[in-house]
Design an enzyme around this catalytic site. Structure first.
Site, mmCIF file in Angstrom:
data_model
loop_
_atom_site.group_PDB
_atom_site.id
_atom_site.type_symbol
_atom_site.label_atom_id
_atom_site.label_comp_id
_atom_site.label_asym_id
_atom_site.label_seq_id
_atom_site.Cartn_x
_atom_site.Cartn_y
_atom_site.Cartn_z
ATOM 1 C CG ASN A 12 -1.909 -1.176 1.152
ATOM 2 O OD1 ASN A 12 -2.271 -1.657 0.082
ATOM 3 N ND2 ASN A 12 -2.269 -1.678 2.310
ATOM 4 C CG ASP A 87 3.397 -4.257 -10.253
ATOM 5 O OD1 ASP A 87 3.998 -3.617 -9.367
ATOM 6 O OD2 ASP A 87 2.166 -4.466 -10.208
ATOM 7 C CD GLU A 88 2.709 -7.657 -7.138
ATOM 8 O OE1 GLU A 88 3.365 -8.068 -6.157
ATOM 9 O OE2 GLU A 88 1.731 -6.904 -7.019
ATOM 10 C CB ALA A 89 10.352 -6.697 -8.895
ATOM 11 C CD GLN A 90 6.595 -8.860 -4.603
ATOM 12 O OE1 GLN A 90 7.038 -7.828 -5.102
ATOM 13 N NE2 GLN A 90 5.300 -9.074 -4.422
ATOM 14 C CB CYS A 182 6.041 1.262 12.586
ATOM 15 S SG CYS A 182 5.246 0.987 14.186
ATOM 16 C CG HIS A 185 2.364 -0.764 16.180
ATOM 17 N ND1 HIS A 185 2.594 0.561 15.916
ATOM 18 C CD2 HIS A 185 1.745 -0.819 17.382
ATOM 19 C CE1 HIS A 185 2.114 1.287 16.906
ATOM 20 N NE2 HIS A 185 1.595 0.474 17.813
#
Length: 193
Positions: A12, A87-90, A182, A185
């Site tokens: 996001n 995109d979605e290169a992971q 973060c 959290h």
């Protein structure tokens, strides 16, 4: 001079939106782009890069067996390519990141990759690991945690909104399955503090 870029973030942060804007900027100047996305991510339809704000563009698919250098080199026989966007290169493999570096080094075409840095267990994805190592330029796209701090981790949630700590690294999902948070959290929700 062509470079290999990696724009990374948690979920996001606008990765797909930024990719689509970059592609548009090239095309507006009558320059051709090749856009790729992972075949395993079909949340918004097969062969589409779609942002949460509702814009999209058709894309070529890459699978684990796709040789990106050969495919892009073959495409060059039909038309000039000014930029490759992924995109979605992971979800790229180590070999595919190497192939994209060859697109930059041998074909002199800039390659812009967009993806997650880490998974829900704070582990690097294979594609992200090698992009972080081999990219000429790294840029973090930022988003925020629900507390207002910079989010740099992602939590996986079940249908009841409870944190899932174990499971397969890859599970396709959106805002209903994942929450960007973060570090504080992330550790708190995972029971590490």
């Amino acid at each position: 001079m062509a470079k290999l870029y990696f724009y990374y973030s948690t979920m996001n942060a606008g990765k797909s939106t930024t990719l689509l804007q970059s592609s548009y900027n090239y095309r507006e100047r009558d320059m051709n782009t090749l856009v790729y996305t992972a075949a395993i991510d079909d949340r918004f339809g097969v062969g589409k890069v779609t942002s949460r704000i509702g814009i999209s563009q058709d894309a070529f698919l890459f699978r684990s067996e796709t040789n990106l250098f050969d495919e892009i080199n073959e495409h060059l026989k039909k038309e000039k390519v000014h930029c490759v966007l992924v995109d979605e290169a992971q979800f790229l493999s180590k070999q595919q990141v190497y192939q994209l570096s060859d697109v930059v080094d041998k074909l002199k075409i800039p390659v812009l990759c967009y993806g997650l840095r880490t998974d829900f267990q704070a582990e690097l994805f294979e594609g992200s690991k090698y992009l972080l190592a081999w990219a000429d330029q790294l840029e973090e796209l930022k988003t925020i945690c629900y507390c207002g701090r910079k989010a740099n981790f992602v939590l996986r949630l079940n249908d009841q909104g409870e944190v899932i700590k174990e499971g397969a690294q890859i599970q396709i999902g959106g805002n209903d399955s994942y929450l960007s948070v973060c570090r504080l959290h992330y550790k708190e929700k995972c029971g590490q503090i």
